[in-house]
Design a protein around this motif. Structure first.
Motif, PDB file in Angstrom:
ATOM      1  N   ALA A   1       0.842  -1.195   0.000  1.00  0.00           N
ATOM      2  CA  ALA A   1       0.000   0.000   0.000  1.00  0.00           C
ATOM      3  C   ALA A   1       0.877   1.245   0.000  1.00  0.00           C
ATOM      4  CB  ALA A   1      -0.917  -0.007   1.217  1.00  0.00           C
ATOM      5  N   VAL A   2       0.786   2.013  -1.060  1.00  0.00           N
ATOM      6  CA  VAL A   2       1.609   3.213  -1.235  1.00  0.00           C
ATOM      7  C   VAL A   2       0.792   4.445  -0.871  1.00  0.00           C
ATOM      8  CG1 VAL A   2       2.879   4.601  -2.903  1.00  0.00           C
ATOM      9  CG2 VAL A   2       2.954   2.098  -3.042  1.00  0.00           C
TER      10      VAL A   2
ATOM     11  N   GLU B   1      -6.467  -1.668  -5.427  1.00  0.00           N
ATOM     12  CA  GLU B   1      -7.253  -1.300  -4.252  1.00  0.00           C
ATOM     13  C   GLU B   1      -6.936   0.124  -3.810  1.00  0.00           C
ATOM     14  OE1 GLU B   1      -8.277  -3.935  -0.555  1.00  0.00           O
ATOM     15  OE2 GLU B   1      -6.379  -2.900  -0.139  1.00  0.00           O
ATOM     16  N   LEU B   2      -7.985   0.900  -3.647  1.00  0.00           N
ATOM     17  CA  LEU B   2      -7.880   2.248  -3.095  1.00  0.00           C
ATOM     18  C   LEU B   2      -8.295   2.170  -1.636  1.00  0.00           C
ATOM     19  CD1 LEU B   2      -7.580   5.362  -3.431  1.00  0.00           C
ATOM     20  CD2 LEU B   2     -10.003   5.400  -4.049  1.00  0.00           C
ATOM     21  N   SER B   3      -7.446   2.616  -0.746  1.00  0.00           N
ATOM     22  CA  SER B   3      -7.761   2.566   0.687  1.00  0.00           C
ATOM     23  C   SER B   3      -7.706   3.961   1.292  1.00  0.00           C
ATOM     24  CB  SER B   3      -6.799   1.626   1.426  1.00  0.00           C
ATOM     25  OG  SER B   3      -5.450   1.962   1.174  1.00  0.00           O
ATOM     26  N   PHE B   4      -8.678   4.229   2.150  1.00  0.00           N
ATOM     27  CA  PHE B   4      -8.754   5.495   2.874  1.00  0.00           C
ATOM     28  C   PHE B   4      -8.670   5.144   4.354  1.00  0.00           C
ATOM     29  CE2 PHE B   4     -11.397   8.775   4.970  1.00  0.00           C
ATOM     30  CZ  PHE B   4     -10.577   9.856   4.710  1.00  0.00           C
TER      31      PHE B   4
ATOM     32  N   VAL C   1      -4.655   8.631   2.141  1.00  0.00           N
ATOM     33  CA  VAL C   1      -5.133   7.829   1.021  1.00  0.00           C
ATOM     34  C   VAL C   1      -3.990   6.948   0.528  1.00  0.00           C
ATOM     35  CG1 VAL C   1      -6.091   7.891  -1.317  1.00  0.00           C
ATOM     36  CG2 VAL C   1      -6.760   9.631   0.355  1.00  0.00           C
ATOM     37  N   LYS C   2      -4.286   5.663   0.276  1.00  0.00           N
ATOM     38  CA  LYS C   2      -3.266   4.750  -0.226  1.00  0.00           C
ATOM     39  C   LYS C   2      -3.809   3.959  -1.412  1.00  0.00           C
ATOM     40  CE  LYS C   2      -0.503   4.241   3.960  1.00  0.00           C
ATOM     41  NZ  LYS C   2       0.398   3.324   4.702  1.00  0.00           N
TER      42      LYS C   2
END
Length: 202
Positions: free
Chosen positions: A83-84, A132-135, A175-176
């Protein structure tokens, strides 16, 4: 506690304004409501700053309410299976309250915050199992995901998410993005047209 400062004051007839003061012996009238005749508006002042204005048509503005919008900065070849953190331009479109710093938003008060994320991604690889977009917030993490599989590699894609998140004062949000699986390389990029915005709802 009552004192000589609190109360109702009518200004000169030429001003046609009136003020209701609230306070005690130590605050020197830093909280008051000011009616302005020239604009038929009402200002609510806290700590000598206008916290809210009700215009003559009933429109309400709150110039101290936390709100921000930041624009992305280009990130080439972000890593796979990791996760960047998405980087954002140091020059915000706006940052009401100055709560955004170093790619993260910090909640100035406890409340419910609305966040809207639009991530502009280029050169995706269909061989990956998913993107995948992670918040991420202190209280909860939120995810959106899609499978890029198909007959070819998508040249462009928009990852979006909209979240009403509960945050405590001092909590941060970031946000990653991640690419899962093995796609044969990390050629995918984040474009500078990406946008993240947020504001305190209640």
């Amino acid at each position: 506690e009552n004192d000589d400062h609190a109360g109702l004051q009518f200004l000169s007839p030429n001003d046609k304004n009136s003020i209701i003061y609230f306070g005690d012996v130590d605050d020197n009238d830093i909280g008051y409501i000011n009616y302005v005749h020239s604009s038929n508006s009402m200002n609510f002042i806290t700590n000598t700053n206008i916290a809210m204005t009700i215009a003559s048509d009933g429109a309400v503005t709150a110039p101290l309410q936390p709100a921000f919008q930041v624009i992305g900065t280009a990130q080439n070849d972000f890593a796979e299976n990791s996760a960047v953190t998405v980087a954002w331009d140091d020059t915000d479109r706006f940052d009401q309250g100055s709560n955004f710093l170093n790619d993260a938003f910090t909640a100035p008060v406890t409340g419910k915050y609305q966040f809207n994320i639009k991530l502009y991604v280029k050169n995706l690889e269909s061989a990956y199992n998913y993107y995948e977009l992670s918040f991420l917030t202190h209280n909860k993490n939120y995810y959106s995901i899609f499978d890029p599989g198909g007959s070819g590699d998508p040249a462009y894609w928009t990852l979006q998410d909209s979240v009403l998140a509960d945050m405590d004062a001092g909590d941060t949000a970031v946000v990653k993005i991640s690419a899962g699986g093995t796609g044969g390389g990390a050629g995918h990029d984040i474009d500078a047209h990406s946008i993240w915005s947020g504001f305190l709802v209640c």
